[in-house]
Enzyme design. Structure first.
Site, PDB file in Angstrom:
ATOM      1  N   ASP B 103       0.855  -1.190   0.000  1.00  0.00           N
ATOM      2  CA  ASP B 103       0.000   0.000   0.000  1.00  0.00           C
ATOM      3  C   ASP B 103       0.891   1.239   0.000  1.00  0.00           C
ATOM      4  O   ASP B 103       1.262   1.766   1.052  1.00  0.00           O
ATOM      5  CB  ASP B 103      -0.940  -0.005   1.197  1.00  0.00           C
ATOM      6  CG  ASP B 103      -2.123   0.927   0.973  1.00  0.00           C
ATOM      7  OD1 ASP B 103      -2.133   1.665  -0.044  1.00  0.00           O
ATOM      8  OD2 ASP B 103      -3.056   0.926   1.806  1.00  0.00           O
ATOM      9  N   ILE B 104       1.263   1.674  -1.209  1.00  0.00           N
ATOM     10  CA  ILE B 104       2.248   2.754  -1.327  1.00  0.00           C
ATOM     11  C   ILE B 104       1.645   4.024  -1.937  1.00  0.00           C
ATOM     12  O   ILE B 104       2.194   5.096  -1.788  1.00  0.00           O
ATOM     13  CB  ILE B 104       3.486   2.291  -2.129  1.00  0.00           C
ATOM     14  CG1 ILE B 104       3.159   1.988  -3.591  1.00  0.00           C
ATOM     15  CG2 ILE B 104       4.121   1.056  -1.469  1.00  0.00           C
ATOM     16  CD1 ILE B 104       4.382   1.712  -4.459  1.00  0.00           C
ATOM     17  N   LYS B 105       0.540   3.915  -2.649  1.00  0.00           N
ATOM     18  CA  LYS B 105      -0.166   5.072  -3.221  1.00  0.00           C
ATOM     19  C   LYS B 105       0.785   6.052  -3.913  1.00  0.00           C
ATOM     20  O   LYS B 105       0.646   7.271  -3.754  1.00  0.00           O
ATOM     21  CB  LYS B 105      -1.009   5.777  -2.151  1.00  0.00           C
ATOM     22  CG  LYS B 105      -2.131   4.888  -1.584  1.00  0.00           C
ATOM     23  CD  LYS B 105      -3.121   5.652  -0.721  1.00  0.00           C
ATOM     24  CE  LYS B 105      -4.247   4.796  -0.206  1.00  0.00           C
ATOM     25  NZ  LYS B 105      -3.842   3.765   0.792  1.00  0.00           N
ATOM     26  N   ARG B 106       1.723   5.551  -4.693  1.00  0.00           N
ATOM     27  CA  ARG B 106       2.624   6.429  -5.429  1.00  0.00           C
ATOM     28  C   ARG B 106       1.950   6.961  -6.683  1.00  0.00           C
ATOM     29  O   ARG B 106       0.974   6.361  -7.181  1.00  0.00           O
ATOM     30  CB  ARG B 106       3.912   5.689  -5.806  1.00  0.00           C
ATOM     31  CG  ARG B 106       4.708   5.113  -4.623  1.00  0.00           C
ATOM     32  CD  ARG B 106       5.056   6.143  -3.571  1.00  0.00           C
ATOM     33  NE  ARG B 106       6.011   5.648  -2.602  1.00  0.00           N
ATOM     34  CZ  ARG B 106       5.828   5.596  -1.288  1.00  0.00           C
ATOM     35  NH1 ARG B 106       4.691   6.014  -0.735  1.00  0.00           N
ATOM     36  NH2 ARG B 106       6.788   5.160  -0.485  1.00  0.00           N
TER      37      ARG B 106
END
Lengths: 308, 308
Positions: B103-106
């Site tokens: 879950d990095i939402k880059r």
């Protein structure tokens, strides 16, 4: 942060921020060979090569520019060692008096945003002891999740005198797919701009600008001009000049009458100046930082045509 | 990735992903004391405490759930040591047969997105040698910058059999500020959903679903139901169940007729189950992982009411 940034911009008479977005192909062979000998041809060596390359660049440009903007992706790709090189770069640049804009573009629900804010622009708590980890003066953030995802960062701006640059209208070709959707006659980026201007009123500096800035691409001069009017007290961080196609002419709309209001980023154009065709006969490999210094001076001159 | 995820969901008969979002306040004292003795009360110790806590949790749940979703912010806040603990957690979970959703939402312009994609779901190149750094099977990304910011990730999905979950309608209270803006009768999240569905056609798995999934919050059941129709071949990663207020009832619209199409996240509800008031007399501190296991089993049962 915003007061300090403006002071430094005025002190250097230069609204430039240098993007420290290293790639191995930019780093001179002699630096790479040095680190490969010490650490092997490994991700950790790549990260250390970035750090040494950055140190030379910072030494060469810190008297000319007010700020740097390291792009965390370039470091993060190499894992923990990469992140440590990112942090070391920031600490070194701060020692040299530069303002740091961490280009991290984070954005998440509030409980997660708090962790990002603690690490990047606040303090993390280990059994009551507070540690500063990333040392950025300001960071970029992504607002797609709305105000509650931004609020933890704003709280940290207040508590620790830090700053934000919120993505409003980005410089890339497809930025309009979401940002230029038309909502009853207003574009999404305009609505975003209104929100950022409003949020910014909570954390005004003493020089007429807020701690909450906006990212506004040089590649969209028309949008920038509109946003300048919507957000008179918001500092613009402007990517897209140079390598991405934005010219000094395109930047006019980003500045206010006072010549303030915008800081223009250049990455490749400065840090990889030694690789430009016309520079190959002018600078030896070991003079890469000198080439960067010359490019930074040329950019300063180019920008002064606009704000002069 | 999506084929493997579906296989694992069917094998365990359980569409749950456990969010590994540790906090020091969740970690039992005996683990913290162990690491503080070795490393002092430092950020590196905090990171190592997270890793040991995760190992016990993974041991307790890996036979029950198909996947974990570590939230990188919780690790990143502790610097390089934190990132290394994130990576170690992922490697351990993969050894135990779990599918990893990072879950990095880059989200960034394409040249930067490439660096994120290389590190997280591809390979980084050091002098011709390729290194896998983060080992995630899939990651979450933020689409505010448009298609050219997503494209490098899609290329890596093709090349390395990896997956994405693109933020479409997030679970947080203010997600509507941008995502529910009305564009001539269509909401931004619907337009986003249409784009994600279209992008997904480039990388279909063999079981009717694309490698490109979507994040759709359990807290907005009406929106989820609409999106299910707009994106029939898109897997939903659904946060917001449990601690954020979403109930099993709210999840109905996320699933397709076949009982597939969604994987539901729970973080606190499982990994901090030992801290729930009603559990304090049932589980000793050393039994925190057992409490998590029981919570995971209870969640499985709760979800089966919906898809059964």
């Amino acid at each position: 942060m915003i007061d300090l940034l403006i002071e430094k911009i005025q002190e250097k008479a230069n609204p430039t921020v240098v993007g420290l977005d290293p790639r191995l192909s930019y780093v001179p062979e002699y630096i790479k060979n040095e680190v490969y000998e010490e650490l092997g041809k490994t991700p950790a060596a790549a990260a250390e090569a970035f750090y040494r390359y950055n140190v030379a660049l910072i030494d060469a440009i810190h008297e000319i520019v007010p700020a740097i903007k390291p792009q965390v992706a370039m470091y993060e790709q190499f894992g923990g060692a990469g992140i440590d090189a990112y942090i070391k770069t920031i600490k070194y640049a701060k020692e040299k008096g530069l303002v740091i804009i961490g280009d991290i573009k984070r954005g998440d629900i509030s409980s997660t945003a708090e962790a990002y804010a603690d690490g990047h622009i606040g303090r993390v708590d280990v059994e009551g002891e507070k540690f500063e980890i990333y040392h950025e003066d300001s960071i970029t953030i992504n607002p797609y999740l709305g105000y509650d995802s931004v609020h933890p960062f704003i709280k940290h701006c207040q508590e620790y005198n830090r700053g934000l640059f919120v993505l409003v209208k980005t410089s890339n070709p497809n930025s309009g797919q979401i940002q230029n959707l038309d909502v009853a006659g207003k574009m999404v980026y305009e609505i975003m701009g209104e929100m950022v201007a409003e949020w910014g009123q909570q954390v005004m500096g003493t020089k007429g600008y807020s701690q909450i800035g906006a990212v506004v691409g040089a590649t969209y001069p028309e949008e920038a001009t509109k946003l300048r009017k919507i957000m008179p007290n918001t500092y613009f961080l402007v990517p897209g000049y140079g390598a991405q196609g934005g010219t000094a002419e395109d930047l006019k709309g980003c500045f206010n009458q006072d010549g303030l209001g915008a800081i223009i980023n250049s990455s490749r154009g400065i840090i990889a100046a030694h690789l430009k065709e016309e520079n190959k006969m002018k600078f030896s490999e070991k003079e890469f930082a000198l080439a960067a210094r010359k490019a930074a001076l040329a950019m300063k001159k180019d920008l002064q045509r606009v704000i002069g």
